[in-house]
Write an enzyme that holds these catalytic residues in place. Sequence first.
Site, PDB file in Angstrom:
ATOM      1  CE  LYS A 206    -108.832   5.628 -28.737  1.00 13.48           C
ATOM      2  NZ  LYS A 206    -108.622   6.653 -27.853  1.00 13.48           N
ATOM      3  CG  HIS A 225    -108.158  15.458 -29.563  1.00 18.34           C
ATOM      4  ND1 HIS A 225    -108.371  14.976 -28.085  1.00 18.34           N
ATOM      5  CD2 HIS A 225    -109.129  14.525 -29.971  1.00 18.34           C
ATOM      6  CE1 HIS A 225    -109.013  14.117 -27.942  1.00 18.34           C
ATOM      7  NE2 HIS A 225    -109.744  13.963 -29.101  1.00 18.34           N
ATOM      8  CG  ASP A 227    -113.639  13.594 -31.569  1.00 15.65           C
ATOM      9  OD1 ASP A 227    -112.082  13.639 -31.161  1.00 15.65           O
ATOM     10  OD2 ASP A 227    -114.589  13.198 -30.894  1.00 15.65           O
ATOM     11  CG  HIS A 281    -112.714  16.691 -27.045  1.00 17.16           C
ATOM     12  ND1 HIS A 281    -112.964  17.108 -28.248  1.00 17.16           N
ATOM     13  CD2 HIS A 281    -112.395  15.457 -26.887  1.00 17.16           C
ATOM     14  CE1 HIS A 281    -112.896  15.941 -29.096  1.00 17.16           C
ATOM     15  NE2 HIS A 281    -112.665  14.944 -28.225  1.00 17.16           N
TER      16      HIS A 281
END
Length: 339
Positions: A206, A225, A227, A281
Amino acid sequence: MAAVRVQSLAGSGVTSIPAEFVRPLHERPSAIGNDGPSDHRLPLIDLANLDVSGHLCEKTVSEIGSAAQQWGLFQIVNHGISEELIQRLQGVGKEFFEIPQEEKEKYANNAAAGVLEGYGTKLAHNIDGKLEWIDYFFHILWPPSKRDFKTWPNHPPTYREVNDEYGRAILGVVNKLLSALSISLGVQECALKEAVGGEDLEMEMKINYYPPCPQPELALGVEPHTDMSVLTLLVSNEVPGLQVHNNGRWVTVDYVPNAITVHIGDQLEVLSNGKYKSVLHRSLVSKDKVRMSWPIFCAPPVDKVIGPMKELINEDNPPLYNAKSYAEFKHRKINKLKQ
């Protein structure tokens, strides 16, 4: 009709951000307690001695395990990927975002329909409908058999070559980290790699593009959020912005040339039965600079069932998580984010 891209919005000369980008007061970077003290540094681990004559260095393994438990995020140097290759990776990514907008739109994805590969702008995944100040490019990097080159850009012409080389190099780093993290848990060196699919482990590329923002104190590039991955390995340009939540404070990750930032993901927290922490993070944005990052998300195959490793479970350490397929986990988490 193409979505409104944040890069185009930023380039239009706006002096204030639209209301849908303005975060609630408690989420803003300027809120009290959002910045860690200047001497609060993340672990920086030198991998130069990780693999000595086929044996993992005990000191380095201990440093990796400790960072995974206490922070859930750490930076690594001397990881074996050349500075020249990282610069080429960043160069082709930057070139893509500099091509005309109509050219980028040829690679637009359909995120609303669940098709994430390609060029996109983050959709709102929160109850307030707030948007993030980011455009991105996303595609499967590994294994090569799962690459869909229709979603990969033709410009710059070296994009495929560079990403293939980087994918092979980063896989070697992932394997070393999984070995070290396994040993730190007290299980066989190959245990974590096998638990996440072995050679079927997938890697997703990404490219995050955060344009200059006229009111960075009101916006977020990416909201807080964790991961869904096993591990996330990220390189960035020199503009800081990544923050990790630790001991009740947001701590900014320093830019270290040629370093890779390693995130512990949800799947590794589950496999370790909570010993390793999936790190919360977020990303901030700059008023006058473009910030870019290149995360690689390492994930099990969608049908792989992930649960606490049986070697770690006993009467004194019962399972803290239910085993479920990675597909089911993703489905539940995405739906939870939308609530």
